[in-house]
Design a protein around this motif. Structure first.
Motif, PDB file in Angstrom:
ATOM      1  N   CYS A   1       0.887  -1.262  -0.303  1.00 32.05           N
ATOM      2  CA  CYS A   1       0.212  -0.055   0.179  1.00 32.05           C
ATOM      3  C   CYS A   1       1.063   1.428  -0.043  1.00 32.05           C
ATOM      4  O   CYS A   1       0.270   2.414   0.169  1.00 32.05           O
ATOM      5  CB  CYS A   1      -0.983   0.064   1.128  1.00 32.05           C
ATOM      6  N   GLY A   2       2.186   1.056  -0.090  1.00 29.63           N
ATOM      7  CA  GLY A   2       3.022   2.322   0.101  1.00 29.63           C
ATOM      8  C   GLY A   2       3.056   2.928   1.394  1.00 29.63           C
ATOM      9  O   GLY A   2       3.545   4.031   1.463  1.00 29.63           O
ATOM     10  N   LEU A   3       2.990   2.128   2.421  1.00 24.07           N
ATOM     11  CA  LEU A   3       3.061   2.684   3.770  1.00 24.07           C
ATOM     12  C   LEU A   3       4.047   2.311   4.420  1.00 24.07           C
ATOM     13  O   LEU A   3       4.931   1.352   4.471  1.00 24.07           O
ATOM     14  CB  LEU A   3       1.867   2.331   4.659  1.00 24.07           C
ATOM     15  N   VAL A   4       4.917   3.600   5.215  1.00 25.56           N
ATOM     16  CA  VAL A   4       5.972   3.346   5.795  1.00 25.56           C
ATOM     17  C   VAL A   4       6.015   2.941   7.244  1.00 25.56           C
ATOM     18  O   VAL A   4       5.184   3.739   7.920  1.00 25.56           O
ATOM     19  CB  VAL A   4       6.753   4.530   5.655  1.00 25.56           C
ATOM     20  N   HIS A   5       6.300   2.059   7.831  1.00 26.59           N
ATOM     21  CA  HIS A   5       6.137   1.566   9.032  1.00 26.59           C
ATOM     22  C   HIS A   5       6.643   2.450  10.354  1.00 26.59           C
ATOM     23  O   HIS A   5       5.763   2.790  10.975  1.00 26.59           O
ATOM     24  CB  HIS A   5       7.013   0.254   9.396  1.00 26.59           C
ATOM     25  N   GLU A   6       7.509   3.285   9.839  1.00 30.86           N
ATOM     26  CA  GLU A   6       8.153   4.299  10.876  1.00 30.86           C
ATOM     27  C   GLU A   6       7.239   5.368  10.946  1.00 30.86           C
ATOM     28  O   GLU A   6       6.898   6.050  12.112  1.00 30.86           O
ATOM     29  CB  GLU A   6       9.459   4.631  10.714  1.00 30.86           C
ATOM     30  N   ASP A   7       6.739   6.041   9.910  1.00 29.69           N
ATOM     31  CA  ASP A   7       5.749   6.865   9.893  1.00 29.69           C
ATOM     32  C   ASP A   7       4.345   6.491  10.461  1.00 29.69           C
ATOM     33  O   ASP A   7       3.897   7.185  11.214  1.00 29.69           O
ATOM     34  CB  ASP A   7       5.391   7.207   8.294  1.00 29.69           C
ATOM     35  N   CYS A   8       4.004   5.197  10.241  1.00 31.94           N
ATOM     36  CA  CYS A   8       2.591   4.883  10.886  1.00 31.94           C
ATOM     37  C   CYS A   8       2.922   4.836  12.489  1.00 31.94           C
ATOM     38  O   CYS A   8       1.981   5.012  13.276  1.00 31.94           O
ATOM     39  CB  CYS A   8       2.265   3.425  10.519  1.00 31.94           C
ATOM     40  N   ILE A   9       4.075   4.351  12.942  1.00 26.59           N
ATOM     41  CA  ILE A   9       4.204   4.430  14.186  1.00 26.59           C
ATOM     42  C   ILE A   9       4.222   5.708  14.831  1.00 26.59           C
ATOM     43  O   ILE A   9       3.627   6.126  16.153  1.00 26.59           O
ATOM     44  CB  ILE A   9       5.289   3.746  14.891  1.00 26.59           C
ATOM     45  N   MET A  10       4.609   6.741  14.226  1.00 31.74           N
ATOM     46  CA  MET A  10       4.740   8.155  14.639  1.00 31.74           C
ATOM     47  C   MET A  10       3.335   8.575  14.982  1.00 31.74           C
ATOM     48  O   MET A  10       2.889   9.133  15.885  1.00 31.74           O
ATOM     49  CB  MET A  10       5.531   8.932  13.832  1.00 31.74           C
ATOM     50  N   LYS A  11       2.674   8.276  13.740  1.00 27.24           N
ATOM     51  CA  LYS A  11       1.071   8.596  13.647  1.00 27.24           C
ATOM     52  C   LYS A  11       0.190   7.882  14.810  1.00 27.24           C
ATOM     53  O   LYS A  11      -0.620   9.002  15.568  1.00 27.24           O
ATOM     54  CB  LYS A  11       0.575   8.736  12.226  1.00 27.24           C
ATOM     55  N   MET A  12       0.437   6.875  14.954  1.00 25.57           N
ATOM     56  CA  MET A  12      -0.217   5.936  15.899  1.00 25.57           C
ATOM     57  C   MET A  12       0.205   6.378  17.493  1.00 25.57           C
ATOM     58  O   MET A  12      -0.690   6.324  18.306  1.00 25.57           O
ATOM     59  CB  MET A  12      -0.098   4.443  15.669  1.00 25.57           C
ATOM     60  N   ARG A  13       1.350   6.798  17.597  1.00 26.18           N
ATOM     61  CA  ARG A  13       1.453   7.369  18.931  1.00 26.18           C
ATOM     62  C   ARG A  13       0.779   8.719  19.274  1.00 26.18           C
ATOM     63  O   ARG A  13       0.350   8.980  20.175  1.00 26.18           O
ATOM     64  CB  ARG A  13       3.251   7.748  18.971  1.00 26.18           C
ATOM     65  N   LEU A  14       0.732   9.408  18.461  1.00 23.18           N
ATOM     66  CA  LEU A  14      -0.165  10.561  18.502  1.00 23.18           C
ATOM     67  C   LEU A  14      -1.703  10.333  18.542  1.00 23.18           C
ATOM     68  O   LEU A  14      -2.264  11.055  19.609  1.00 23.18           O
ATOM     69  CB  LEU A  14      -0.032  11.478  17.306  1.00 23.18           C
ATOM     70  N   MET A  15      -2.256   9.574  17.981  1.00 15.97           N
ATOM     71  CA  MET A  15      -3.510   8.751  17.876  1.00 15.97           C
ATOM     72  C   MET A  15      -3.763   8.420  19.167  1.00 15.97           C
ATOM     73  O   MET A  15      -4.863   8.448  19.910  1.00 15.97           O
ATOM     74  CB  MET A  15      -3.757   7.784  16.799  1.00 15.97           C
ATOM     75  N   SER A  16      -2.692   7.519  19.859  1.00 12.70           N
ATOM     76  CA  SER A  16      -2.975   6.894  20.942  1.00 12.70           C
ATOM     77  C   SER A  16      -2.948   7.964  22.305  1.00 12.70           C
ATOM     78  O   SER A  16      -3.764   7.826  23.215  1.00 12.70           O
ATOM     79  CB  SER A  16      -1.615   5.873  21.330  1.00 12.70           C
ATOM     80  N   LEU A  17      -2.265   8.909  22.172  1.00 14.25           N
ATOM     81  CA  LEU A  17      -2.297   9.845  22.943  1.00 14.25           C
ATOM     82  C   LEU A  17      -3.547  10.612  23.239  1.00 14.25           C
ATOM     83  O   LEU A  17      -4.015  10.901  24.333  1.00 14.25           O
ATOM     84  CB  LEU A  17      -1.037  10.908  22.886  1.00 14.25           C
ATOM     85  N   VAL A  18      -4.096  10.839  22.130  1.00  7.57           N
ATOM     86  CA  VAL A  18      -5.499  11.255  21.844  1.00  7.57           C
ATOM     87  C   VAL A  18      -6.477  10.638  22.638  1.00  7.57           C
ATOM     88  O   VAL A  18      -7.304  10.941  23.334  1.00  7.57           O
ATOM     89  CB  VAL A  18      -6.029  11.694  20.559  1.00  7.57           C
ATOM     90  N   ASP A  19      -6.218   9.417  22.468  1.00  6.88           N
ATOM     91  CA  ASP A  19      -7.250   8.326  22.955  1.00  6.88           C
ATOM     92  C   ASP A  19      -7.023   8.560  24.614  1.00  6.88           C
ATOM     93  O   ASP A  19      -7.989   8.412  25.339  1.00  6.88           O
ATOM     94  CB  ASP A  19      -6.767   6.966  22.535  1.00  6.88           C
ATOM     95  N   LEU A  20      -5.883   8.348  25.081  1.00  5.18           N
ATOM     96  CA  LEU A  20      -5.546   8.638  26.328  1.00  5.18           C
ATOM     97  C   LEU A  20      -6.323  10.058  27.099  1.00  5.18           C
ATOM     98  O   LEU A  20      -6.808   9.893  28.146  1.00  5.18           O
ATOM     99  CB  LEU A  20      -4.035   8.632  26.711  1.00  5.18           C
ATOM    100  N   ALA A  21      -6.227  11.007  26.327  1.00  4.19           N
ATOM    101  CA  ALA A  21      -6.738  12.371  26.806  1.00  4.19           C
ATOM    102  C   ALA A  21      -8.271  12.205  26.872  1.00  4.19           C
ATOM    103  O   ALA A  21      -8.811  13.162  27.386  1.00  4.19           O
ATOM    104  CB  ALA A  21      -6.425  13.363  25.721  1.00  4.19           C
ATOM    105  N   SER A  22      -8.943  11.397  25.979  1.00  7.44           N
ATOM    106  CA  SER A  22     -10.592  11.080  26.069  1.00  7.44           C
ATOM    107  C   SER A  22     -11.007  10.607  27.394  1.00  7.44           C
ATOM    108  O   SER A  22     -12.074  10.570  27.421  1.00  7.44           O
ATOM    109  CB  SER A  22     -10.730  10.397  24.895  1.00  7.44           C
ATOM    110  N   ASP A  23     -10.106  10.272  28.475  1.00  6.38           N
ATOM    111  CA  ASP A  23     -10.494   9.707  29.697  1.00  6.38           C
ATOM    112  C   ASP A  23     -11.083  10.871  30.537  1.00  6.38           C
ATOM    113  O   ASP A  23     -10.578  12.066  30.424  1.00  6.38           O
ATOM    114  CB  ASP A  23      -9.204   9.254  30.363  1.00  6.38           C
ATOM    115  N   GLU A  24     -12.187  10.624  31.030  1.00  5.49           N
ATOM    116  CA  GLU A  24     -13.270  11.435  31.682  1.00  5.49           C
ATOM    117  C   GLU A  24     -12.499  12.376  32.836  1.00  5.49           C
ATOM    118  O   GLU A  24     -12.572  13.291  33.156  1.00  5.49           O
ATOM    119  CB  GLU A  24     -14.406  10.794  32.235  1.00  5.49           C
ATOM    120  N   SER A  25     -11.449  11.834  33.291  1.00  5.11           N
ATOM    121  CA  SER A  25     -10.845  12.267  34.642  1.00  5.11           C
ATOM    122  C   SER A  25     -10.046  13.528  34.059  1.00  5.11           C
ATOM    123  O   SER A  25      -9.786  14.545  34.756  1.00  5.11           O
ATOM    124  CB  SER A  25      -9.674  11.146  35.421  1.00  5.11           C
ATOM    125  N   GLY A  26      -9.468  13.510  32.630  1.00  9.73           N
ATOM    126  CA  GLY A  26      -8.624  14.643  32.369  1.00  9.73           C
ATOM    127  C   GLY A  26      -7.396  14.548  32.600  1.00  9.73           C
ATOM    128  O   GLY A  26      -6.408  15.755  32.611  1.00  9.73           O
TER     129      GLY A  26
END
Length: 410
Positions: A288-313
């Motif tokens: 698909c032309g996807l670079v693993h290292e780039d995907c990791i960087m994006k997933m780290r940011l996406m994961s951080l957003v997911d952590l931020a969605s916790d109701e405790s803030g």
């Protein structure tokens, strides 16, 4: 170089027929040339007298096509300006549409020959038309000419007015699909327009909502492309692809089910899920032309957003470290990255090793998010109403108090 200059003694259309036919038959000798020119001019006059404007346009286009390589761009523009003007003489919308199809088809036939000029002529033709569907047809010809002739920069500015155009044209779903997909393809060629290309691609996919599975299967290739473009884009962290039936169809498609699974990981899961997926499907990502290292960087940011969605803030540094699989000294760096791309607003409590989140961006903004927003707006509206009521009540009490004081003074 001869230039066409219409005079009051001869109709502009007839002057163009004479000019183009003389140039087309110039090498045939004086006698043959004179006979052919006279015959074509008489034929043109007959069509003008009988108001057969479509036939006249066809005659003029044939002659213009024969001499297009022999005249300057200025002359060619003048010739086609006169030909395009024939659409104003049409007696019905259907006739105007047929003339628009004929003229635009001939102009866009050779996209690599003077493409910028041909595009300009098509724009002129567009402005002469009154029938909205005729305008749409010519615009599509201009769009394809710009793409094939590699002069897209001349038509890209018009994309900002697309909502207005759609209201004017009032075109059906099928035409909308063709329009959105073509625009997306035009923009795809320019890396700086990746977001806009993705936007029109999702507009295209959205038109399949409510269609049967057989019809939606037509968009299968574009649905896969949309997923890959979203995953690849380093600056896109939110989309509604999961809500689109044309994309959802991929989940049960043997060939593309893994691509759909990848989308779900990026929009609903965290880094560990992606790493497991990569371990089992590294070949798919490469295809698909996807670079693993780039995907990791994006997933780290996406994961951080997911952590931020916790109701405790609140997010402990240790949780960020473990979820993003980074070192302790990298935690604040990734928080800053998330702030920079406007995924979260927060403060870092270094003393307590906690991130205090005040706002975050949802990865998916679907029905649930709209309902949550509606609830928040309803609460905000009620609070404002309470504040206004309190202020008004206090004002009444204050006014009454001042009135009583006034009576006492008297």
């Amino acid at each position: 170089m001869t230039t066409v200059v219409p005079t009051s003694e001869e109709d502009p259309a007839l002057a163009v027929v004479r000019f183009t036919s003389e140039l087309a038959w110039a090498d045939a000798g004086p006698e043959v040339s004179a006979r052919q020119v006279t015959g074509l001019c008489l034929e043109a006059q007959e069509r003008m007298v009988m108001n057969k404007w479509l036939e006249l346009a066809s005659l003029m286009l044939t002659s213009a096509d024969l001499i297009s390589s022999k005249v300057s761009e200025k002359d060619l523009e003048c010739i086609f300006t006169v030909i395009c003007n024939l659409v104003t003489k049409s007696e019905s919308s259907d006739e105007e549409l047929e003339m628009a199809k004929l003229i635009s088809g001939k102009i866009s036939q050779q996209p690599n020959d003077k493409p910028a000029l041909r595009l300009k002529i098509l724009f002129n033709l567009y402005n002469l038309l009154e029938n909205p569907y005729s305008q749409f047809h010519v615009y599509m010809k201009a769009l394809n000419l710009a793409f094939n002739g590699k002069v897209a920069e001349h038509i890209v500015p018009s994309f900002k007015k697309m909502d207005g155009f759609l209201k004017e044209w009032n075109i059906g779903i099928s035409d909308q699909r063709e329009l959105f997909l073509t625009i997306s393809n035009v923009l795809k060629e320019n890396k700086s327009s990746a977001k806009d290309s993705f936007k029109f691609l999702t507009k295209y996919l959205a038109t399949f909502s409510g269609e049967d599975a057989n019809t939606m299967s037509e968009a299968k290739e574009e649905a896969v492309r949309a997923i890959v473009e979203f995953v690849r884009a380093p600056d896109m962290f939110q989309c509604d692809l999961l809500d689109m039936p044309a994309v959802g169809l991929l989940e049960k498609d043997a060939k593309n089910a893994l691509v759909y699974q990848l989308l779900k990981i990026f929009l609903t899961q965290r880094l560990d899920a992606y790493l497991d997926f990569h371990a089992a499907n590294s070949t798919l990502l490469k295809s698909c032309g996807l670079v693993h290292e780039d995907c990791i960087m994006k997933m780290r940011l996406m994961s951080l957003v997911d952590l931020a969605s916790d109701e405790s803030g609140q997010i402990p540094y240790s949780v960020i470290r473990d979820t993003l699989r980074i070192n302790d000294d990298e935690v604040e760096l990734w928080v800053v990255k998330a702030i920079t791309v406007k995924l979260i607003d927060c403060k870092m409590d270094q003393m307590n090793q906690v991130v205090l989140v005040s706002r975050y961006t949802d990865r998916v903004f679907g029905q649930h998010q709209w309902e949550t927003l509606q609830t928040k707006l309803g609460t905000w509206r009620a609070n404002i109403a309470n504040v206004i009521s309190t202020i008004q009540a206090n004002r009444v009490v204050e006014d009454n108090s001042q009135a009583v004081q006034g009576l006492m003074i008297r």
